[in-house]
Design a protein around this motif. Sequence first.
Motif, PDB file in Angstrom:
ATOM      1  N   ARG A 152       0.820  -1.205   0.000  1.00  0.00           N
ATOM      2  CA  ARG A 152       0.000   0.000   0.000  1.00  0.00           C
ATOM      3  C   ARG A 152       0.862   1.266   0.000  1.00  0.00           C
ATOM      4  N   ALA A 168       1.930   1.692  -3.492  1.00  0.00           N
ATOM      5  CA  ALA A 168       0.816   2.192  -4.297  1.00  0.00           C
ATOM      6  C   ALA A 168       0.512   3.657  -3.998  1.00  0.00           C
ATOM      7  N   GLY A 169       0.946   4.114  -2.826  1.00  0.00           N
ATOM      8  CA  GLY A 169       0.655   5.488  -2.463  1.00  0.00           C
ATOM      9  C   GLY A 169      -0.632   5.631  -1.679  1.00  0.00           C
ATOM     10  N   LEU A 170      -1.170   4.496  -1.245  1.00  0.00           N
ATOM     11  CA  LEU A 170      -2.425   4.554  -0.495  1.00  0.00           C
ATOM     12  C   LEU A 170      -2.167   4.857   0.966  1.00  0.00           C
ATOM     13  N   ASP A 191       0.802   6.674   3.501  1.00  0.00           N
ATOM     14  CA  ASP A 191       2.048   7.426   3.488  1.00  0.00           C
ATOM     15  C   ASP A 191       3.064   6.709   4.347  1.00  0.00           C
ATOM     16  N   ASN A 240       7.068   9.764  -3.288  1.00  0.00           N
ATOM     17  CA  ASN A 240       6.433   9.930  -1.975  1.00  0.00           C
ATOM     18  C   ASN A 240       5.227  10.863  -2.019  1.00  0.00           C
ATOM     19  N   ALA A 241       5.298  11.856  -2.882  1.00  0.00           N
ATOM     20  CA  ALA A 241       4.203  12.831  -2.902  1.00  0.00           C
ATOM     21  C   ALA A 241       3.327  12.705  -4.136  1.00  0.00           C
ATOM     22  N   THR A 242       3.512  11.640  -4.891  1.00  0.00           N
ATOM     23  CA  THR A 242       2.692  11.475  -6.089  1.00  0.00           C
ATOM     24  C   THR A 242       1.415  10.719  -5.739  1.00  0.00           C
ATOM     25  N   PRO A 256      -1.708   8.158  -6.039  1.00  0.00           N
ATOM     26  CA  PRO A 256      -1.739   6.796  -6.598  1.00  0.00           C
ATOM     27  C   PRO A 256      -2.037   6.795  -8.091  1.00  0.00           C
ATOM     28  N   ALA A 257      -2.989   7.636  -8.479  1.00  0.00           N
ATOM     29  CA  ALA A 257      -3.410   7.608  -9.871  1.00  0.00           C
ATOM     30  C   ALA A 257      -2.273   7.956 -10.812  1.00  0.00           C
ATOM     31  N   ARG A 262       0.877   7.148 -10.410  1.00  0.00           N
ATOM     32  CA  ARG A 262       2.060   6.310 -10.271  1.00  0.00           C
ATOM     33  C   ARG A 262       2.157   5.233 -11.351  1.00  0.00           C
ATOM     34  N   ILE A 292       0.312   2.474 -11.803  1.00  0.00           N
ATOM     35  CA  ILE A 292       0.281   1.134 -11.239  1.00  0.00           C
ATOM     36  C   ILE A 292      -1.118   0.567 -11.333  1.00  0.00           C
ATOM     37  N   ASN A 294      -9.755   3.991  -2.766  1.00  0.00           N
ATOM     38  CA  ASN A 294      -8.375   3.804  -3.180  1.00  0.00           C
ATOM     39  C   ASN A 294      -8.298   3.018  -4.477  1.00  0.00           C
ATOM     40  N   ARG A 353      -8.759   5.404  -7.045  1.00  0.00           N
ATOM     41  CA  ARG A 353      -7.591   6.264  -7.264  1.00  0.00           C
ATOM     42  C   ARG A 353      -6.568   5.527  -8.105  1.00  0.00           C
ATOM     43  N   ILE A 354      -6.396   4.242  -7.793  1.00  0.00           N
ATOM     44  CA  ILE A 354      -5.410   3.476  -8.556  1.00  0.00           C
ATOM     45  C   ILE A 354      -5.887   3.295  -9.985  1.00  0.00           C
ATOM     46  N   GLY A 405      -7.007   5.372 -11.604  1.00  0.00           N
ATOM     47  CA  GLY A 405      -6.756   6.624 -12.296  1.00  0.00           C
ATOM     48  C   GLY A 405      -7.909   7.604 -12.215  1.00  0.00           C
ATOM     49  N   LEU A 406      -8.886   7.325 -11.388  1.00  0.00           N
ATOM     50  CA  LEU A 406     -10.012   8.245 -11.279  1.00  0.00           C
ATOM     51  C   LEU A 406      -9.586   9.506 -10.534  1.00  0.00           C
ATOM     52  N   GLN A 462       8.935  15.612  -0.991  1.00  0.00           N
ATOM     53  CA  GLN A 462       8.222  16.606  -1.787  1.00  0.00           C
ATOM     54  C   GLN A 462       6.930  16.919  -1.057  1.00  0.00           C
ATOM     55  N   ARG A 463       6.489  18.111  -1.227  1.00  0.00           N
ATOM     56  CA  ARG A 463       5.160  18.378  -0.684  1.00  0.00           C
ATOM     57  C   ARG A 463       4.128  17.883  -1.677  1.00  0.00           C
ATOM     58  N   ARG A 464       3.013  17.436  -1.129  1.00  0.00           N
ATOM     59  CA  ARG A 464       1.944  17.025  -2.038  1.00  0.00           C
ATOM     60  C   ARG A 464       1.447  18.233  -2.816  1.00  0.00           C
TER      61      ARG A 464
END
Lengths: 398, 335, 335, 279, 311
Positions: free
Chosen positions: B47, B50-52, B54, B68-70, B72-73, B75, B77, D174, D177-178, D180-181, E9-11
């Motif tokens: 997770r 995936a970025g879900l 932190d 780290n700050a990207t 999920p969408a 990335r 994946i 989530n 989000r994955i 891509g939404l 990085q900041r979000r």
Amino acid sequence: QDVTLTIESWRNDDLTIWQQTLIPAFEAAHPGIRVQFNPSAPTEYNAALNAKLEAGSAGDIITCRPFDASLALYQDGYLADLSDLEGIANFSDVAKSAWSTDDGAQTFCVPMASVIHGFIYNADAFAELGLEEPTTTEEFFAVLDAIEADGTYIPLAIGSVDQWESASMGYHNIGPAYWAGEEGRQALIAGEAKFTDEEWVEPLRVLARWGEYAGDGYQAQTYPDSQNLFTLGRAAIFPAGSWEIALFEEQADFALGAFPPPVPAEGDTCYISDHTDIGIGMNANTANPEAARTFLNWVASSEFASLYSNALPGFFALSSEPVTLDNPLANEFVSWRETCESTIRPTYQILSRGTPNLENENWLHASNVLSGAETPEDAAAAIQSGLESWYTPGMFAD
Amino acid sequence: MTALRLENVTKAFGGTQVLHGIDLTVEDGEFVIFVGPSGCGKSTLLRIIAGLEDASGGKVFIGDQLVNATPPAKRGIAMVFQTYALYPHLSVKDNMALGLKQAGTPAAEIEARVGKASSMLSLDQYLKRRPAELSGGQRQRVAIGRAIVREPTLFLFDEPLSNLDAALRVNTRLEIARLHRELSATMVYVTHDQVEAMTLADKIVVLNGGRIEQVGSPMELYNKPANMFVAGFIGSPQMNFLPADTSGQGGATTIGVRPEHLSISTEAGDWAGRLVHIEHLGADTNLYLETKASGLITARVFGEVHHAPGTELFASAEPRHLYRFDAEGRTIAAV
Amino acid sequence: MTALRLENVTKAFGGTQVLHGIDLTVEDGEFVIFVGPSGCGKSTLLRIIAGLEDASGGKVFIGDQLVNATPPAKRGIAMVFQTYALYPHLSVKDNMALGLKQAGTPAAEIEARVGKASSMLSLDQYLKRRPAELSGGQRQRVAIGRAIVREPTLFLFDEPLSNLDAALRVNTRLEIARLHRELSATMVYVTHDQVEAMTLADKIVVLNGGRIEQVGSPMELYNKPANMFVAGFIGSPQMNFLPADTSGQGGATTIGVRPEHLSISTEAGDWAGRLVHIEHLGADTNLYLETKASGLITARVFGEVHHAPGTELFASAEPRHLYRFDAEGRTIAAV
Amino acid sequence: MRAARSSLPRTIAAHAVLLTYTLIALFPVFVVVVNAFKNRRAIFNEPLALPNAETFSMIGFETVTSQGNFLLYFQNSMIVTVASLICVLLFGAMAAFALSEYRFKGNTLMGLYLALGIMIPIRLGTVAILQMMVASGLVNTLTALILVYTAQGLPLAIFILSEFMRTVSDDLKNAGRIDGLSEYKIFFRLVLPLVRPALATVAVFTMIPIWNDLWFPLILAPGESTKTVTLGAQMFIGQFVTNWNAVLAALSLAIVPVLVLYLIFSRQLIRGITSGAVK
Amino acid sequence: MAVDAEPVQRRARRWHIAVFLAPAVLVYTAIMIIPLFSTLFQSLFNTVGGQRTFVGLANFMVLFGDPRWAASFWNALWNNTWFFIIHMLVQNPIGVVLAAILSNPSLRLRGFYRTAIFIPTILSFVIVGFVWKLILSPLWGIAPNMLDAIGLRSLFAPWLGQEGAALTTLALVSVWQFVGIPMMLIYAALLSIPDEVIEAAEMDGLTGFSQFFKIQLPLILPTIGIISILTFVGNFNAFDLIYVSQGAQAGPNFSTDLLGTLLYRTFFGFQLQQGDINMGSTIATMMFLIILVGVSIYLFAIQTRLRRYQF
Ligand SMILES: Nc1ncnc2c1ncn2[C@@H]1O[C@H](COP(=O)(O)OP(=O)(O)OP(=O)(O)O)[C@@H](O)[C@H]1O
Ligand SMILES: Nc1ncnc2c1ncn2[C@@H]1O[C@H](COP(=O)(O)OP(=O)(O)OP(=O)(O)O)[C@@H](O)[C@H]1O
Ligand SMILES: [Mg+2]
Ligand SMILES: [Mg+2]
């Protein structure tokens, strides 16, 4: 290009009369001016009107409540001064008093109608029980006793839950005979009389006695309940205002009679509450002042008076010129003006300018007295102390 | 090129430290499998990738990008959730198509990809149903389908086959392997299934208590476990651990021997024991011997073997298949 | 005594017939395992037994009682749900204890039973957590714990071990076996895991498309499958099916041979093929041969075998391990 | 065949409770509707009797339909109610999503700010509102009403919806989000459909006061072309004379559209929307 | 604890939050907050000698110092509290019970019951006031006759006209009207509990009441919280029902006077009494503060502590 005048009013009952009788008559005589009657519910009227005036979206013509409500609007510059309107001359000072400044110098609404208090009774029932119209308080109670003894009818159609019934139809109806009408009212304003004085307490005592003659559970009886009790023939006497006439005649399938408030003792002068109730004025910010004045002049005319009084029997035009009425019961009411002294409700002028509001206090305590929740003496004391808490005689005279 | 790099990634939930500094590099096109006991942090790590979730600390690189700050969408994946996380209000088809629609894929293309995935996962006849009307395995397949139609460069699979039956599991496994080859996608995969781990992985990462115990190819881990934990975790039934003194192995406190490396005889052998339980699996048979000196020993023999429980049996190990561990559980290199 | 009897149980969801007349008898204390492809109706059947779903037709007897109209709580059963269905607002401990509390079990007894279950399932340190704070495997263990603390006479398990790692899975499996012995409880168990099915079951029920294909002991099914479906379903990797004429078996259209019964030689054998894929599982090795005549053949050999993909290899089967099937897929009794 | 999960005594008890309460709920309504079809004498002489040949009267309805343009009033009410409803639900759900989904500085304070509106009756702001509408020339337009009702409905909608949105599974969002939404798509495609029961509930609560409101139509749009049903019906409630037949008839008629809207929304109250989402 | 690495990085700025909030905040601020607060602001002013003057807290001193104002205020506050108590004790439990029964998926006629029970909620106050006055009227006999039929005629009294009974009677009428709201909210919340959890409870032997109290209730506690706060806010703003059935003076003898009726009477005036914007705003400000305290307690103390479960 026609101008359209919009009338603000709380008289939504009159919608049909305006639409079918009054407006056509006016428009026929005044081409180029169209009139729209735009009433709202009476409970909302003042608040809605104030908001609209303040925001500038109110109609051109404004129906005026008597006394302070309209006076305040005038003072705030929302009602135009009509002192110079020709039609105003058609009205007596008494008629104008409800819509004039305290000193009587300016008048801002054309008086339209007054209502008269008294008692309407089921004439068939009276005939059946062999009863006569009472003229004194004692006779009145004798009649009530007789009806009660018979048991077919509820003697008196009155309830205490809608408080104004107790005050307007009760206290203010029978009271003038005790406090001597205008004389007593003026004395009150001048501070020479108090509600705790005998002449003001006695009518409360009389009112308290009504309780036993009212229907079962009258403490929860509403004004429409009272009306229906009477028109359905289940109650014999209805403490009334003249505005009931039209409805009662339409709804009751028995003969109606009316008598004025009984006097305390044989031979006393009789007094009636002949209360100035409706006026009509002009929005000071109207875009069509000319048309509005034309219209108001017409309202002040005897043509209007006759049309209006006949269309709405029970609302008596205030115009000085006599009006012929077709309705017998209305005529009966209006005939009392000749035999009795007229007065207006004592709480309306000046005395209801503060908090607690005298009229509201009257409602409350009159209904308490009628329902038996309070003694007449306590009620009178409460009313008086409420008034004294803010009123000093002469405070508005300058 | 590196597809994924984790640098000292840590994670704590409230006060509980769940991941303690994970460092890992995944090359482009690699198939990496995370294994480890339940609750060791596999899903959490996935997770974080995936970025879900932190990371509490550390850095995650995808490609060469610090992500780290990207969100999920962004990335690139796809992920299959352990809890499926299907869209309950969408049909199976729409569950799969949603991501594609979002990406603006042409309708015909969507149709084709969904069709391919659904036939591969035997979902054709369920395309119109909603998740609530599916069986557990069907739901899982929809979750897989949703990930594969998107053909991303990095796949994250959290126990994707756990509810599938053997036949379908083998098929899906082969399909995933094929997908991996064909798309040359990088895959990170969590599983509890030894067979899956051994057959699919280029590289297995053994996690334990939020730490990496060993990283290596399947046979490396099987043949050269770094420590007792890995030795015991890889291979089923588990490796037998015996006190070293019983067999006199110098230097080691414990020696290990895999059940499949024990041979059974009725006459003689290194360890004598009483047969307490026998499991017939068809292709092979597990024998559980209660030995006096070393406790329960498991032996696994090929084919069907019949012995009555209670029989006295002997187990022997080939010396080249013995593992030696020191007091800390570390493997001692072969002598 | 019979613990459970199903008579012609059918179930349809809307228009879809999911179960077509299931007849089954489970004896007291028996361990029955349902296997079958995903979506074949295992969970549905379990839910009907539990009383969570009304059968569209047929009768369900528990003990000797017709229970079609008995509410689930009154059936004396415990169930582990495939989707766990934990109480999200209760701690792990309370999740397990709730049923006992409801039954008015004394507090000390509850404490003891929950303690036993949680230590058996390695849940001790999670007793205070709520389900949302657990990993997938931990949740599954809680679900199992919730069922076993109640010690009912009939257990229903829907894939209870699918999210557990190998070690824990073996442990839990052994615990369930022990529980079964000790409580002499009847257990009905759904699994996709061949090893579980083979090792735990007294009796395996093979379902397919809402029908029972065969009922029998594990080795019966392995050795004497009633038809091709069962033959293919039991055993992993799957049995190889070959057109009968290629090997000249009279009367049969198809012959089957299990991968573990094929021996591999570099020189000669019944089938010649090119090695296309090789899977090293440590203890054994799967070889996939592409043959000209019979397509892909899987062979499984014990231990580690090394051949380079592309090599020409030969596979041979012992005649006694050949299965013969007729045109309808039915097994032809051994000649 | 009797179902396993419903025991007979329990079912009977459930029906008994519901039936009792249904009687309590409907009895007064029955009184209203029955009496709307009777003449005045019958209303008061025998309030409970069904209308019979002698007492049956459509006089109330006749009065209603002859007075003013009731069809237009209905249309106005409908437009105002539906348009406000759409705005309230859309804007409200969006804000509720922001409040429940994202942690940002001042989240709770924003929640409190958006809830202030339910603490003071909006009527008190009438003058300022009316001035605003006069200034923008919106007096006597339905737009004015729609704006006011939108503002009036928002606080409650946000309050309720944000609570319900918190129960939508994170994994689900989530997964989106994955996939891509964008956050917007997640809101529109995933969250909104899943809180349908809550949306329907809020829709019903929002709609009733709008439909029944008398004050703002009176103040902001009293003109003949913008009059609403309730305002039209109010015509029959006079100062002294109370034409109960007409009131009853008008108000009974005015119930029908709300009832229809209610029925439409209550179809969205379906069980198991979230079933099958997660393991 | 690892605090070693700051997020490197900041979000990206999360504009979408602003976008989600913007329409609601704009409409709401412009049309509700600004007008309302400019009104509340009036509580700091008064007309002295015809001139609008800033008087600080003088109006509040009047409200609490003048025995008449104070008496009205405390009377209304107490009545309001009682009104609220009745709703909490009667309306919400009934709503919860009805929703719980209705949420049983195997119950037939659910839609019918739900609609029937909800119908009173969609009625306008005018109808509600009329019909209950008719029913409870001693004159027309509905309630007395019905009580007579079950031999309880003696229990009947003209409740709406009695100081002791009127408020409670009206509170019950209001309960009758609004039970649909808690019912619908709870029902919607119950719908979101996954079927499997309920099934698991049945397996565990929890059915009926115990199922409700041990499984469903804890899961819908946040909704119950919402309902309580909505009831609180609704009750402390209530006025229509009293207004249509007892008039602006909230008789008998102010026994049904709520903060809402007191406010309307003062603010908009009544009969001969002129509307007093300043005192009206003062009362409104007090109401606002009372409700604000309640809502803040809920938002900051209760809501954050209520556990929510995602399904
Ligand atoms: N509520 C429902 N409505 C319609 N069809 C359903 C419903 N529930 C299950 N089904 C269908 O019934 C069939 C049997 O489902 P069931 O859950 O019993 O399968 P299963 O054998 O448990 O599968 P798995 O191993 O994948 O869990 C499946 O094809 C499924 O899609
Ligand atoms: N939200 C949370 N709050 C507190 N602890 C959590 C939370 N989520 C997970 N954990 C704990 O973190 C640890 C790792 O969880 P994770 O889900 O990553 O395990 P896993 O390796 O995926 O296990 P499994 O194989 O059982 O799925 C577990 O002990 C779990 O209890
Ligand atoms: Mg996990
Ligand atoms: Mg299943």
